[in-house]
Scaffold this motif. Sequence first.
Motif, PDB file in Angstrom:
ATOM      1  N   ARG A  61       0.857  -1.189   0.000  1.00 38.47           N
ATOM      2  CA  ARG A  61       0.000   0.000   0.000  1.00 38.47           C
ATOM      3  C   ARG A  61       0.891   1.237   0.000  1.00 38.47           C
ATOM      4  NH1 ARG A  61      -4.239  -0.049   3.174  1.00 38.47           N
ATOM      5  NH2 ARG A  61      -4.189  -2.218   3.874  1.00 38.47           N
ATOM      6  N   ASP A  63       2.195   4.821   1.396  1.00 38.44           N
ATOM      7  CA  ASP A  63       2.217   5.399   2.738  1.00 38.44           C
ATOM      8  C   ASP A  63       1.902   6.900   2.694  1.00 38.44           C
ATOM      9  OD1 ASP A  63       4.592   6.324   1.766  1.00 38.44           O
ATOM     10  OD2 ASP A  63       5.864   5.254   3.201  1.00 38.44           O
ATOM     11  N   ARG A 154      16.594  -4.293  -8.241  1.00 42.60           N
ATOM     12  CA  ARG A 154      18.054  -4.447  -8.297  1.00 42.60           C
ATOM     13  C   ARG A 154      18.350  -5.942  -8.409  1.00 42.60           C
ATOM     14  NH1 ARG A 154      20.094  -6.238  -3.489  1.00 42.60           N
ATOM     15  NH2 ARG A 154      22.238  -5.660  -3.947  1.00 42.60           N
ATOM     16  N   PHE A 158      22.483 -12.985  -4.910  1.00 43.58           N
ATOM     17  CA  PHE A 158      22.854 -14.015  -3.945  1.00 43.58           C
ATOM     18  C   PHE A 158      23.386 -15.237  -4.688  1.00 43.58           C
ATOM     19  CE2 PHE A 158      19.421 -11.645  -1.874  1.00 43.58           C
ATOM     20  CZ  PHE A 158      20.100 -11.228  -0.737  1.00 43.58           C
ATOM     21  N   THR A 191      14.339  -5.379   4.663  1.00 42.00           N
ATOM     22  CA  THR A 191      13.477  -4.733   5.653  1.00 42.00           C
ATOM     23  C   THR A 191      13.316  -3.243   5.350  1.00 42.00           C
ATOM     24  OG1 THR A 191      15.400  -4.478   7.095  1.00 42.00           O
ATOM     25  CG2 THR A 191      14.008  -6.398   7.485  1.00 42.00           C
ATOM     26  N   SER A 193      10.681  -0.543   2.967  1.00 41.67           N
ATOM     27  CA  SER A 193       9.218  -0.377   2.975  1.00 41.67           C
ATOM     28  C   SER A 193       8.500  -1.655   2.547  1.00 41.67           C
ATOM     29  CB  SER A 193       8.809   0.746   2.017  1.00 41.67           C
ATOM     30  OG  SER A 193       9.417   1.947   2.381  1.00 41.67           O
ATOM     31  N   SER A 194       9.033  -2.339   1.536  1.00 42.39           N
ATOM     32  CA  SER A 194       8.357  -3.537   1.023  1.00 42.39           C
ATOM     33  C   SER A 194       8.402  -4.670   2.047  1.00 42.39           C
ATOM     34  CB  SER A 194       8.997  -4.008  -0.287  1.00 42.39           C
ATOM     35  OG  SER A 194       9.003  -2.980  -1.245  1.00 42.39           O
ATOM     36  N   GLN A 197       6.172  -4.195   5.000  1.00 44.05           N
ATOM     37  CA  GLN A 197       4.743  -4.410   4.711  1.00 44.05           C
ATOM     38  C   GLN A 197       4.420  -5.889   4.519  1.00 44.05           C
ATOM     39  OE1 GLN A 197       3.956  -1.882   1.285  1.00 44.05           O
ATOM     40  NE2 GLN A 197       3.258  -0.229   2.605  1.00 44.05           N
ATOM     41  N   ARG A 214      19.448  -6.866   7.408  1.00 46.81           N
ATOM     42  CA  ARG A 214      20.819  -6.334   7.408  1.00 46.81           C
ATOM     43  C   ARG A 214      20.837  -4.950   8.059  1.00 46.81           C
ATOM     44  NH1 ARG A 214      24.135  -6.528   1.919  1.00 46.81           N
ATOM     45  NH2 ARG A 214      22.722  -4.838   1.321  1.00 46.81           N
ATOM     46  N   THR A 215      19.968  -4.054   7.585  1.00 45.23           N
ATOM     47  CA  THR A 215      19.933  -2.705   8.173  1.00 45.23           C
ATOM     48  C   THR A 215      18.530  -2.421   8.700  1.00 45.23           C
ATOM     49  OG1 THR A 215      21.498  -2.007   6.470  1.00 45.23           O
ATOM     50  CG2 THR A 215      20.431  -0.264   7.737  1.00 45.23           C
ATOM     51  N   ARG A 333      17.783   7.546   4.868  1.00 43.76           N
ATOM     52  CA  ARG A 333      17.148   6.451   4.136  1.00 43.76           C
ATOM     53  C   ARG A 333      15.660   6.650   4.381  1.00 43.76           C
ATOM     54  NH1 ARG A 333      19.318   1.114   4.567  1.00 43.76           N
ATOM     55  NH2 ARG A 333      21.517   1.194   4.133  1.00 43.76           N
ATOM     56  N   ARG A 334      14.859   6.195   3.459  1.00 47.37           N
ATOM     57  CA  ARG A 334      13.437   6.500   3.579  1.00 47.37           C
ATOM     58  C   ARG A 334      12.850   5.903   4.860  1.00 47.37           C
ATOM     59  NH1 ARG A 334       8.438   5.379   1.708  1.00 47.37           N
ATOM     60  NH2 ARG A 334       7.328   6.989   0.524  1.00 47.37           N
ATOM     61  N   GLY A 385      14.720  -4.456  -3.014  1.00 50.43           N
ATOM     62  CA  GLY A 385      14.785  -3.087  -3.522  1.00 50.43           C
ATOM     63  C   GLY A 385      15.005  -2.952  -5.020  1.00 50.43           C
ATOM     64  N   TRP A 498      19.239   4.141  -1.462  1.00 47.91           N
ATOM     65  CA  TRP A 498      19.008   4.100  -2.904  1.00 47.91           C
ATOM     66  C   TRP A 498      18.911   5.504  -3.485  1.00 47.91           C
ATOM     67  CZ3 TRP A 498      14.528   6.463  -4.198  1.00 47.91           C
ATOM     68  CH2 TRP A 498      13.428   6.379  -3.342  1.00 47.91           C
TER      69      TRP A 498
HETATM   70  P1  NAP Z   1      14.741  -0.923  -0.064  1.00 45.53           P
HETATM   71  O1  NAP Z   1      14.209   0.144   0.787  1.00 45.53           O
HETATM   72  O2  NAP Z   1      15.905  -0.630  -0.943  1.00 45.53           O
HETATM   73  O3  NAP Z   1      15.046  -2.147   0.871  1.00 45.53           O
HETATM   74  C1  NAP Z   1      15.756  -3.252   0.402  1.00 45.53           C
HETATM   75  C2  NAP Z   1      16.112  -4.121   1.566  1.00 45.53           C
HETATM   76  O4  NAP Z   1      16.798  -5.274   1.100  1.00 45.53           O
HETATM   77  C3  NAP Z   1      17.035  -3.433   2.564  1.00 45.53           C
HETATM   78  O5  NAP Z   1      16.632  -3.761   3.850  1.00 45.53           O
HETATM   79  C4  NAP Z   1      18.381  -4.044   2.225  1.00 45.53           C
HETATM   80  O6  NAP Z   1      19.303  -4.038   3.268  1.00 45.53           O
HETATM   81  C5  NAP Z   1      17.965  -5.451   1.896  1.00 45.53           C
HETATM   82  N1  NAP Z   1      18.990  -6.173   1.169  1.00 45.53           N
HETATM   83  C6  NAP Z   1      19.401  -5.943  -0.096  1.00 45.53           C
HETATM   84  N2  NAP Z   1      20.421  -6.788  -0.391  1.00 45.53           N
HETATM   85  C7  NAP Z   1      20.634  -7.550   0.698  1.00 45.53           C
HETATM   86  C8  NAP Z   1      21.552  -8.579   1.014  1.00 45.53           C
HETATM   87  N3  NAP Z   1      22.454  -9.017   0.131  1.00 45.53           N
HETATM   88  N4  NAP Z   1      21.492  -9.138   2.234  1.00 45.53           N
HETATM   89  C9  NAP Z   1      20.593  -8.708   3.130  1.00 45.53           C
HETATM   90  N5  NAP Z   1      19.694  -7.734   2.899  1.00 45.53           N
HETATM   91  C10 NAP Z   1      19.725  -7.158   1.696  1.00 45.53           C
HETATM   92  O7  NAP Z   1      13.606  -1.503  -1.045  1.00 45.53           O
HETATM   93  P2  NAP Z   1      12.019  -1.520  -0.832  1.00 45.53           P
HETATM   94  O8  NAP Z   1      11.670  -1.996   0.522  1.00 45.53           O
HETATM   95  O9  NAP Z   1      11.439  -2.239  -1.986  1.00 45.53           O
HETATM   96  O10 NAP Z   1      11.634  -0.017  -0.907  1.00 45.53           O
HETATM   97  C11 NAP Z   1      12.161   0.821  -1.930  1.00 45.53           C
HETATM   98  C12 NAP Z   1      11.346   2.082  -2.006  1.00 45.53           C
HETATM   99  O11 NAP Z   1      10.124   1.810  -2.661  1.00 45.53           O
HETATM  100  C13 NAP Z   1      10.951   2.659  -0.681  1.00 45.53           C
HETATM  101  O12 NAP Z   1      11.979   3.368  -0.060  1.00 45.53           O
HETATM  102  C14 NAP Z   1       9.780   3.493  -1.080  1.00 45.53           C
HETATM  103  O13 NAP Z   1      10.185   4.698  -1.671  1.00 45.53           O
HETATM  104  C15 NAP Z   1       9.119   2.629  -2.134  1.00 45.53           C
HETATM  105  N6  NAP Z   1       8.088   1.804  -1.495  1.00 45.53           N
HETATM  106  C16 NAP Z   1       7.096   2.484  -0.854  1.00 45.53           C
HETATM  107  C17 NAP Z   1       6.134   1.770  -0.214  1.00 45.53           C
HETATM  108  C18 NAP Z   1       5.086   2.543   0.501  1.00 45.53           C
HETATM  109  O14 NAP Z   1       4.660   3.591   0.090  1.00 45.53           O
HETATM  110  N7  NAP Z   1       4.668   2.106   1.620  1.00 45.53           N
HETATM  111  C19 NAP Z   1       6.138   0.391  -0.207  1.00 45.53           C
HETATM  112  C20 NAP Z   1       7.162  -0.265  -0.870  1.00 45.53           C
HETATM  113  C21 NAP Z   1       8.133   0.458  -1.513  1.00 45.53           C
HETATM  114  P3  NAP Z   1      20.364  -2.827   3.340  1.00 45.53           P
HETATM  115  O15 NAP Z   1      19.549  -1.636   3.692  1.00 45.53           O
HETATM  116  O16 NAP Z   1      21.338  -3.246   4.368  1.00 45.53           O
HETATM  117  O17 NAP Z   1      20.986  -2.710   1.985  1.00 45.53           O
END
Ligand code: NAP
Length: 552
Positions: A61, A63, A154, A158, A191, A193-194, A197, A214-215, A333-334, A385, A498
């Motif tokens: 959803r 935010d 991305r 792994f 961990t 936003s995705s 959720q 991780r973070t 970070r967001r 992400g 990002w």
């Molecule tokens: P993200 O914020 O980039 O999160 C990716 C997660 O994957 C991070 O926790 C990252 O850890 C982890 N990760 C990546 N490679 C890894 C590895 N090799 N080992 C362990 N962990 C790893 O991606 P997202 O959650 O899809 O969100 C992206 C953006 O989309 C958000 O910031 C937001 O702008 C948008 N979004 C919005 C909503 C909403 O409106 N509610 C919902 C979903 C997405 P690290 O941080 O340590 O790299």
Amino acid sequence: MTSTPSDPAPTGDFDAVVVGAGFSGLYALYRLRGFGFRTRVFEAANGVGGTWHWNRYPGARSDAPSTDYSYSFDDALQQEWDWSEFYPSQPELLEYLNHVADRFDLRPDIQLETRVTAATFDETTDLWTVTTDTGESVTARFLVLGTGNLSVPRDADFEGLDSFEGELLQTSSWPQTPVDLTGKRVGVIGTGSSGVQVVPSVMDAAAHTKVFQRTPPFAARGANRKITPEERAELRARYPEYRAHARTHAPGIDNNPGDKKTTDVTPEEMQREYEERWAVGGHSVTVAYTDVMVSEEANETLADFLRARIPEVVKDPKTAELLTPRGYPVGARRVVLEIGYYDAFNRDDVELVDVRTTPITRITPKGVLVGDEEHELDALILATGFDAMTGAVLKIDIRGLGGQTIQEKWAAGPVSYLGVSTAGFPNLLFIAGPGSPSVLTNVVVAIEQSTEWITQLMADAVADGVTRIDVDAESERQWVEHVNEVAAATLFMQGDSWYIGANVPGKPRVFMPYAGGVPAYIERTDAVRAEGYPGFLLTKGSDELASTGSAS
Ligand code: NAP
């Protein structure tokens, strides 16, 4: 803009090709039609909706409140659409975007299941030749990219991922057919936003859920609820005014920003203010004070407040500590909105696995190997992400003047003038592109403003007989410098986010969005239009005008 036999320049198959049929592409088509442009939209997916077509994972959803995260351009549309929840869910958003496509009869000009793979600018005709993965090739005066800032996952790099024998899922390309996780051992990597959720939304079905973190993110409280008929009626009575007001705020949304610095108040006042905003919920707590994104000390006050909320929910102190973000400024970070995420860790069947101290070694046929401990899983969800902001643009083989590719031009990071165009790639326009407020705002506001501005530029150019809109390299350099200066005055650069490409190995570290806020950006872009588009090189037919001010 239909051609007549006396037109000096060839007009191509279309006046404009738009890439993507999400919030950006749908509105671009609507606007361009309004200007009489023959337009074709190419969309890779088998339906419209962009982000909301692909990210159909449980719990997805926005935010931003539904009453903000929706189009404002047509009052009848906003008057007639009933949002059911405060934060709109993915199914409702997808239904809404489909409704928009039908209501404005947009579908005849949208070609689905067609990915644009290449585009080459022809300097003799000032037309783009656009090639697709279906083998088509069309020409158009303008190429408009509505490809989204968070649309290309991305690479999940792994080792051993292909060997996993269970069900492999990715939040950003969730299957369209139902996914049954009942009784399964589910793992979630990521961990942001995705991930935040998806975890509370799969754990009930799953036998066991393991979250590989991780973070830890900073989180604000998502206070979702149903919208009442009274609220809806009240808003509808003043919707246009509400929308205009939103654009006067830096994030394109009125989340009640404070006007004091943390240093203007006592610790007690500050705590009370944070608590009141926390009770309201949403991102309002993050904008309580004006210095939070510019002063480390101010930032730490908010960081401390958010950290202190975690053990109030999470009962196990060790887990609460692991979930606690440290070492980077809040907001760099967001900030995620959590709805039941922290509480999930109070369940016996949800477990947090720290992959910061001991990283994931590899994916095995049976699960995830962390150090030498194997976590056996039946399903693995990647919430890892996106290749944000530039990923979708750089996936297309775009060639501008002199055969230069966009990959070459942006090798050190994206550069643009006003976030709408990049020098040497005439008639190529970005919607909410790098160098515009885009992802730092309620993105629908960014998309509407950007689309309105770009399409007006195109219409003005055409009305003036201009066949080539390029950007003056010096104006571009100055805009990029301004974007960097504004970012440098903030704490944004201090998070490996990002926003700066830090999540993609090898990606240049450049702060990509414009942090100056929506009002400043609108003021600047409105002035550029009013002054006849200084900074753009507008060429009529084959005459090199290099003009600043020839368009109306
Ligand atoms: P993200 O914020 O980039 O999160 C990716 C997660 O994957 C991070 O926790 C990252 O850890 C982890 N990760 C990546 N490679 C890894 C590895 N090799 N080992 C362990 N962990 C790893 O991606 P997202 O959650 O899809 O969100 C992206 C953006 O989309 C958000 O910031 C937001 O702008 C948008 N979004 C919005 C909503 C909403 O409106 N509610 C919902 C979903 C997405 P690290 O941080 O340590 O790299």
